[in-house]
Scaffold this active site. Structure first.
Site, PDB file in Angstrom:
ATOM      1  CE  LYS A  14      -2.390  -8.328   8.058  1.00 19.53           C
ATOM      2  NZ  LYS A  14      -2.980  -8.794   6.812  1.00 19.53           N
ATOM      3  N   GLY A  50      -6.813   1.269   5.323  1.00 24.99           N
ATOM      4  CA  GLY A  50      -7.847   0.308   5.695  1.00 24.99           C
ATOM      5  C   GLY A  50      -8.982   1.013   6.405  1.00 24.99           C
ATOM      6  CB  SER A  51     -11.711  -0.311   8.424  1.00 23.55           C
ATOM      7  OG  SER A  51     -10.988  -1.027   9.399  1.00 23.55           O
ATOM      8  CD  GLU A  53      -4.447   8.555   3.061  1.00 26.20           C
ATOM      9  OE1 GLU A  53      -5.675   8.792   3.025  1.00 26.20           O
ATOM     10  OE2 GLU A  53      -3.589   9.448   3.085  1.00 26.20           O
ATOM     11  CB  CYS A  58     -10.993   4.829   0.067  1.00 27.41           C
ATOM     12  SG  CYS A  58      -9.611   4.985  -1.049  1.00 27.41           S
ATOM     13  CD  GLU A  99     -15.506   3.457   3.713  1.00 25.17           C
ATOM     14  OE1 GLU A  99     -15.022   2.795   4.635  1.00 25.17           O
ATOM     15  OE2 GLU A  99     -14.825   4.023   2.849  1.00 25.17           O
TER      16      GLU A  99
HETATM   17  P1  NAD Z   1      -9.320  -3.434   7.480  1.00 27.03           P
HETATM   18  O1  NAD Z   1      -9.044  -2.322   8.424  1.00 27.03           O
HETATM   19  O2  NAD Z   1     -10.211  -4.522   7.908  1.00 27.03           O
HETATM   20  O3  NAD Z   1      -7.970  -4.140   7.062  1.00 27.03           O
HETATM   21  C1  NAD Z   1      -6.880  -3.412   6.556  1.00 27.03           C
HETATM   22  C2  NAD Z   1      -5.607  -4.151   6.903  1.00 27.03           C
HETATM   23  O4  NAD Z   1      -5.424  -4.111   8.331  1.00 27.03           O
HETATM   24  C3  NAD Z   1      -5.627  -5.623   6.511  1.00 27.03           C
HETATM   25  O5  NAD Z   1      -4.361  -5.997   6.020  1.00 27.03           O
HETATM   26  C4  NAD Z   1      -5.914  -6.306   7.830  1.00 27.03           C
HETATM   27  O6  NAD Z   1      -5.452  -7.626   7.899  1.00 27.03           O
HETATM   28  C5  NAD Z   1      -5.157  -5.412   8.795  1.00 27.03           C
HETATM   29  N1  NAD Z   1      -5.578  -5.541  10.191  1.00 27.03           N
HETATM   30  C6  NAD Z   1      -6.768  -5.944  10.679  1.00 27.03           C
HETATM   31  N2  NAD Z   1      -6.736  -5.974  12.033  1.00 27.03           N
HETATM   32  C7  NAD Z   1      -5.503  -5.559  12.407  1.00 27.03           C
HETATM   33  C8  NAD Z   1      -4.858  -5.369  13.671  1.00 27.03           C
HETATM   34  N3  NAD Z   1      -5.464  -5.626  14.824  1.00 27.03           N
HETATM   35  N4  NAD Z   1      -3.591  -4.919  13.671  1.00 27.03           N
HETATM   36  C9  NAD Z   1      -2.959  -4.647  12.509  1.00 27.03           C
HETATM   37  N5  NAD Z   1      -3.500  -4.846  11.294  1.00 27.03           N
HETATM   38  C10 NAD Z   1      -4.768  -5.281  11.243  1.00 27.03           C
HETATM   39  O7  NAD Z   1      -9.826  -2.766   6.123  1.00 27.03           O
HETATM   40  P2  NAD Z   1     -10.266  -3.511   4.772  1.00 27.03           P
HETATM   41  O8  NAD Z   1     -11.628  -4.044   4.998  1.00 27.03           O
HETATM   42  O9  NAD Z   1      -9.208  -4.412   4.253  1.00 27.03           O
HETATM   43  O10 NAD Z   1     -10.315  -2.292   3.741  1.00 27.03           O
HETATM   44  C11 NAD Z   1     -11.446  -1.538   3.538  1.00 27.03           C
HETATM   45  C12 NAD Z   1     -11.264  -0.166   4.154  1.00 27.03           C
HETATM   46  O11 NAD Z   1     -10.108   0.455   3.611  1.00 27.03           O
HETATM   47  C13 NAD Z   1     -12.389   0.781   3.847  1.00 27.03           C
HETATM   48  O12 NAD Z   1     -12.795   1.448   5.014  1.00 27.03           O
HETATM   49  C14 NAD Z   1     -11.775   1.769   2.868  1.00 27.03           C
HETATM   50  O13 NAD Z   1     -12.335   3.040   2.853  1.00 27.03           O
HETATM   51  C15 NAD Z   1     -10.380   1.803   3.308  1.00 27.03           C
HETATM   52  N6  NAD Z   1      -9.519   2.294   2.243  1.00 27.03           N
HETATM   53  C16 NAD Z   1      -9.028   3.561   2.339  1.00 27.03           C
HETATM   54  C17 NAD Z   1      -8.230   4.075   1.352  1.00 27.03           C
HETATM   55  C18 NAD Z   1      -7.690   5.452   1.467  1.00 27.03           C
HETATM   56  O14 NAD Z   1      -6.694   5.736   0.838  1.00 27.03           O
HETATM   57  N7  NAD Z   1      -8.275   6.334   2.246  1.00 27.03           N
HETATM   58  C19 NAD Z   1      -7.894   3.292   0.250  1.00 27.03           C
HETATM   59  C20 NAD Z   1      -8.418   1.999   0.164  1.00 27.03           C
HETATM   60  C21 NAD Z   1      -9.220   1.508   1.196  1.00 27.03           C
END
Ligand code: NAD
Length: 477
Positions: free
Chosen positions: A171, A224-225, A246, A280, A379
């Site tokens: 996804k 993600g976040s 991550e 990130c 962040e």
């Molecule tokens: P996000 O958490 O909003 O979304 C990430 C993914 O999770 C998306 O595909 C989203 O649709 C999905 N998601 C959202 N709600 C969900 C739920 N209830 N259940 C399952 N999946 C769900 O993050 P974002 O805004 O897309 O990305 C930005 C964040 O990612 C930043 O905090 C950044 O630091 C982090 N990031 C971390 C790394 C790392 O390796 N540490 C790398 C890239 C990005």
């Protein structure tokens, strides 16, 4: 416009679609991408489960050939896919092509790893017994990715998952389905059997949540976040399933009095502002010792004046747009917070207009910040960085480590003593000496500590830790 559909059980399906919008030019629809329902997601999980027994026993040559073919095609199409990436995410073209090349390299790397799968044979402590230690695939892996690396992160999760014999339900982030669709299409045509890789594009609250709630996923790898990561963790514990997270960062970049000023400024400009600060591993805390502070701020401000913010596709652009209106609001809210907290706005801070309607924000530098301010602790994920003045190396290290996160940490210094001490004592998964905090190789481990990561490292041969489970077999001779 044709709809780019989901791939479930080897069939392209889906008629309800959403527009993928270019953040450099919001009048441009990059493409139409299907939105999966909860039922579609369940069907994808069932297909991956059904495909697992055969794929887990597939020959390593078959896996090698498919992964290699995919890597070769991504590399051959790097300019076209790079342009798609730049259009859907807003990264400037050279960065977007670079990320596409990296995705190709990751597939090439794991094509090689497929041929290097091995175990250990160890004598038992008891006579006439042999012990074999092998790695087996986990089962169905759920892959959930963010928007900021639309092709590299999907690649560094899909390639090892398939290499080690798992099947996948993937996804991608809602904002950037284009590159994900492209790599799934490439892998599908490269000869993956039906159901081995399933693509379900759509909302986190529907598709993602259905994945979290499924008892049939053996592992979830998430980037993600922090907030979503916590949900992945809680749901995975509920199902006794392996998970890897991550998440965010608030990466420090230390600049010592003895630093080469050019090296420090280049590293800080790259870490803080390239890729619009949406990495990130970006550095948003520039921790600078007193003796070089004023010179560093003057030189960095001068450098920022030269950076062109504009449409990601223009060859003269250094910094593309923020990814969407919501992220732009987050960035400008934090700029206001920084001002209210008493940090001094040294450069930028304004939304800017360009020929095309897009989410353009000046690179923004605060000075006179403290490490306790919200702009130093939370962040932001935009082109916003703060300079924190410190007395000496000891205070710089303590400040660098005083954060809930621990992904990447950088230092600019010509002192071997301080560089060595920092490498040993920075509380981060990755440490950079005289280099930007962002920008990593594809064949070595990636990941962080503390609030940034959970579980085994990603990438390189360390990826096997997550995507396999170890079996110990005893045989009477
Ligand atoms: P996000 O958490 O909003 O979304 C990430 C993914 O999770 C998306 O595909 C989203 O649709 C999905 N998601 C959202 N709600 C969900 C739920 N209830 N259940 C399952 N999946 C769900 O993050 P974002 O805004 O897309 O990305 C930005 C964040 O990612 C930043 O905090 C950044 O630091 C982090 N990031 C971390 C790394 C790392 O390796 N540490 C790398 C890239 C990005």
């Amino acid at each position: 416009m044709t709809i780019h559909q989901n791939l479930i059980a080897g069939e392209w399906t889906g008629s309800s679609a959403v527009e993928n919008i270019n953040p450099s030019d919001t009048n441009e629809v990059v493409g139409l991408y299907a939105e999966a329902s909860a039922e579609d997601t369940k069907a994808a999980i069932a297909a991956a489960k059904a495909a697992f027994p055969a794929w887990s026993r597939s020959g390593i040559w078959e896996r090698h050939v498919i992964l290699k073919k995919a890597g070769d095609e991504i590399m051959a199409r790097k300019d076209e896919i790079g342009a798609l990436l730049a259009r859907e995410e807003g990264k400037i073209l050279p960065e977007a092509i670079g990320e596409t090349i990296r995705a190709a390299q990751i597939f090439e790397f794991f094509a090689g790893e497929a041929l290097r799968l091995a175990g250990e044979v160890i004598p038992s402590v008891r006579p006439n017994i042999g012990v074999e230690i092998t790695r087996e695939p986990l089962g169905v892996i759920g892959i959930i990715t963010p928007w900021n690396f639309p092709i590299a992160i999907p690649a560094w999760k899909i390639a090892p998952a398939l290499c080690y014999g798992n099947t996948v339900v993937f996804k991608p982030a809602e904002l950037v389905p284009g590159c994900s669709w492209a790599i799934v299409d490439i892998l599908h045509r490269a000869g993956l059997p039906k159901g081995v890789l399933n693509l379900v594009m759509g909302k986190g609250s529907i598709v993602g949540q259905t994945m979290l709630d499924s008892p049939d996923l053996s592992g979830i790898t998430f980037t993600g976040s922090t907030g979503t990561g916590k949900r992945v963790a809680a749901a995975s514990l509920e199902h006794n399933r392996k998970f890897q997270l991550e998440m965010g960062g608030k990466n420090p970049m230390v600049v010592l009095d003895d630093a080469d000023l050019n090296v420090a400024v280049e590293a800080a400009a790259n870490s803080g502002f390239f890729s619009t600060g949406q990495r990130c591993t970006a550095s948003s805390r520039l921790i600078v010792t007193e003796g070089i502070h004023d010179k560093f701020v003057a030189a960095l401000t001068e450098k920022l004046q030269t950076l062109v913010v504009d449409n990601a596709l223009k060859p003269t652009t250094n910094i593309g747009p923020v990814v969407d209106a919501r992220q732009l609001k987050t960035d400008t809210d934090y700029i206001e917070i920084g001002k209210q907290e008493g940090a001094k706005l040294a450069f930028g801070g304004e939304i800017i207009k360009r020929e095309t309607p897009g989410f353009f924000l000046q690179p923004t530098l605060f000075t006179e910040a403290t490490n306790q301010m919200r702009i130093s602790r939370e962040e932001i994920f935009g082109p916003v960085a703060s300079v924190i003045r410190v007395k000496d190396y000891d205070e710089a290290l303590a400040t660098a480590n005083d954060t809930p996160f621990g992904l990447s940490a950088g230092i600019a210094t010509t002192s071997l003593k301080h560089a060595t001490h920092f490498k040993r004592n920075a509380e981060a998964g990755m440490v950079m000496v005289n280099l930007p905090t962002a920008g990593v190789d594809f064949h070595v481990p990636f990941g962080g500590r503390k609030g940034s990561s959970y579980g085994p490292r990603e990438q390189g041969k360390y990826a096997a830790e997550f995507y396999t489970t170890v079996k110990t077999a005893y045989t009477l001779a």
